[in-house]
Each structure stands twice: as structure tokens, then as C-alpha cells.
Design an enzyme around this catalytic site. Structure first.
Site, mmCIF file in Angstrom:
data_model
loop_
_atom_site.group_PDB
_atom_site.id
_atom_site.type_symbol
_atom_site.label_atom_id
_atom_site.label_comp_id
_atom_site.label_asym_id
_atom_site.label_seq_id
_atom_site.Cartn_x
_atom_site.Cartn_y
_atom_site.Cartn_z
ATOM 1 N N CYS A 1 2.521 13.045 46.519
ATOM 2 C CA CYS A 1 3.768 12.336 46.780
ATOM 3 C C CYS A 1 3.600 10.827 46.619
ATOM 4 C CB CYS A 1 4.279 12.656 48.186
ATOM 5 S SG CYS A 1 3.187 12.078 49.488
ATOM 6 N N CYS B 1 2.537 15.525 55.556
ATOM 7 C CA CYS B 1 2.694 14.154 56.053
ATOM 8 C C CYS B 1 1.885 13.971 57.338
ATOM 9 C CB CYS B 1 4.160 13.835 56.306
ATOM 10 S SG CYS B 1 5.266 14.423 55.010
HETATM 11 FE FE1 FES Z 1 4.384 12.016 51.260
HETATM 12 FE FE2 FES Z 1 5.556 12.685 53.476
HETATM 13 S S1 FES Z 1 6.273 13.059 51.459
HETATM 14 S S2 FES Z 1 3.612 11.802 53.240
#
Ligand code: FES
Length: 152
Positions: A34, A103
Site C-alpha cells: 500500500c 495496518c
Molecule cells: Fe496501508 Fe493501512 S492501507 S497501512
């Protein structure tokens, strides 16, 4: 509702956000998938986390998990901070959607990385296994420790 009240509260009112310029230990981790980055700063006095701050460039859950993680380790011995699991972070937040569990892994790993940095800087001996984990796991592309439920 997708997010618990606790998640929303910590996202909208993060605790311990910021930077400690003269930190005794700093941990920075990122999630390759991400692209989010989390940094944790520690001030340590007599083995106790005297102060802790975080700066996170990431999603709302990453901010909420770093915020609550700093609350959970403040005033605690370093060894206790090392035992902070992403699961405990998620529980304290009243849960996270499955696709957001990674996360919380970031929060656990940022704390561990900061403690490791403290140990390295101060010549404290430690068991390297404490900091292994996902290093060998290709699963989430994360790659720097902790395999306790990346959820992906
Ligand atoms: Fe990357 Fe939450 S989407 S840490």
C-alpha cells in the site's frame, strides 16, 4: 458500520502524533503493497518508555493503529513494548475490517523497530528472533518482521 468508534476517535484525534528530535530509538517501517510508512520515536529512561511519538503517512487505520499503539506502550518497560501484538492493537481498537489488519501489523512492527534501534544504539544484547518473523514471509510483501496475522 465499517469502523469502530475507537478507530474513528484515534483517526480523528491521534494521540502522540509528532516527532521526537532527540529520540533514543526510532523505528521506520513500510508496507510495500500500500506504500504506507510509519515511524515511531522513543525516549527511554531506566528501561521505561518515557515518551513516544509517531508520524504515519498512510491510511486512517494506520493512523489509528499507530496512535493506540503509542498509548499502549507509553510508560511501559521496553520488554513489554516488544510484546505488543498487532492483535492486541486491533482488540484495543474494537476491531478492524479484515482487509485493514495489515495496518495494525505496521504498528506492531514500527514499535519493535524502534526498540531494536534503541538496543542497537545502546549496545544492548538481544535475541534476534524477537525481531524476525515476516522477514521470511513473502505473503504480504511487507518483509521486516512480525508474522502475527498480516491478514492478507
Ligand atoms: Fe496501508 Fe493501512 S492501507 S497501512
Amino acid at each position: 458500520m465499517l469502523y469502530s468508534d475507537q478507530v474513528m476517535d484515534h483517526f480523528l484525534h491521534p494521540r502522540n502524533a509528532g516527532v521526537i528530535e532527540d529520540a533514543d530509538g526510532v523505528g521506520e517501517v513500510g508496507n510495500a503493497k500500500c506504500g504506507d510508512i510509519m515511524k515511531v520515536y522513543l525516549k527511554v529512561k531506566d528501561g521505561i518508555i518515557d515518551d513516544v511519538k509517531f508520524s504515519t503517512f498512510g491510511c486512517g487505520s494506520a493512523i489509528a493503529t499507530s496512535s493506540i499503539a503509542t498509548e499502549m506502550i507509553k510508560g511501559k518497560p521496553l520488554e513489554e513494548a516488544l510484546r505488543l501484538s498487532n492483535k492486541a492493537v486491533v482488540e484495543a481498537l474494537g476491531g478492524l475490517p479484515a482487509y485493514k489488519l495489515h495496518c495494525s501489523v505496521l504498528a506492531e512492527e514500527a514499535v519493535k523497530a524502534a526498540v531494536k534501534d534503541y538496543y542497537d544504539r545502546h549496545g544492548v544484547a538481544y535475541d534476534p528472533h524477537l525481531f524476525s518473523g515476516c522477514a521470511d514471509c513473502e505473503h504480504c510483501g511487507y518483509g521486516s518482521g512480525g508474522n502475527s496475522g498480516c491478514g492478507q
